[in-house]
Scaffold this motif. Sequence first.
Motif, PDB file in Angstrom:
ATOM      1  N   HIS A   1      -8.624  -0.164   0.578  1.00 27.17           N
ATOM      2  CA  HIS A   1      -8.856  -1.496   1.135  1.00 27.17           C
ATOM      3  C   HIS A   1      -9.030  -1.339   2.640  1.00 27.17           C
TER       4      HIS A   1
ATOM      5  N   HIS B   1      -6.484 -10.577  -1.843  1.00 26.60           N
ATOM      6  CA  HIS B   1      -6.304 -10.323  -0.409  1.00 26.60           C
ATOM      7  C   HIS B   1      -4.859 -10.609   0.001  1.00 26.60           C
TER       8      HIS B   1
ATOM      9  N   ASP C   1      -3.795  -6.641  -2.135  1.00 25.93           N
ATOM     10  CA  ASP C   1      -4.926  -5.865  -1.622  1.00 25.93           C
ATOM     11  C   ASP C   1      -5.523  -4.920  -2.650  1.00 25.93           C
TER      12      ASP C   1
END
Length: 231
Positions: free
Chosen positions: A196, A18, A14
């Motif tokens: 994030h 992802h 992150d």
Amino acid sequence: MNKPNWTIAFDADDTLWHNERGFALTQARFAELLQEHTDGDHLMQRLLAAERRNLDIYGFGIKGFTLSMVETALEVTNGAVSTDVISELLAMGRSMLADPVELLPGVREAIEAVKPDAEILLITKGDLLDQERKLAQSGLGDLFDVVEIVSDKTPDIYSRIFARQDTAHQMMVGNSLRSDVIPAIEVGAWGVHVPHELTWEYEHAEAPVTHRHFRQISTLSDLPELVKHLT
């Protein structure tokens, strides 16, 4: 060749690629599977409690998360959870371990921009095999001078890693205030927070906004200008 002025360490999950969204999707399905036994909020509280209990045993990562889901399912059903549900939970864990790696925007460009005047490190925690897999699939491996996969991120860990780098300045860049920013600041490094939209609740902490070594940027694309300014 000029001696690097900076040691710049990056978190992985992150921050570079992802990660948490896979956990979020799995938790949503977990809630569906157990909806007859408890509501979603209570289930997530029980799951987080199980994960916290199990960190010293399983460590961070998908395997510990999967086992904590199984444990939580057994708890909230008083042992009555079906074998079909247990099988699906294990399958979800295996699927997460096979998820393709998707980089966040501008990651390679940002690292390449700061690399000429820095030793570039990757400091990530979690399951060794899974983190090695993600790094290999990311295509970023050639950018790092040092890769450290650790069981946890503590001031002592950062102190030992940064002590091996002969540079004037040290910096840790990541999305977690608890793991990436605060312990790095405690040992004298700069802590750069890159928020994030999805961050595990365990990683939440109060931002040390008054500390002179704390900085926050919107994306990694802002990092080269920050390093230039600090230099």
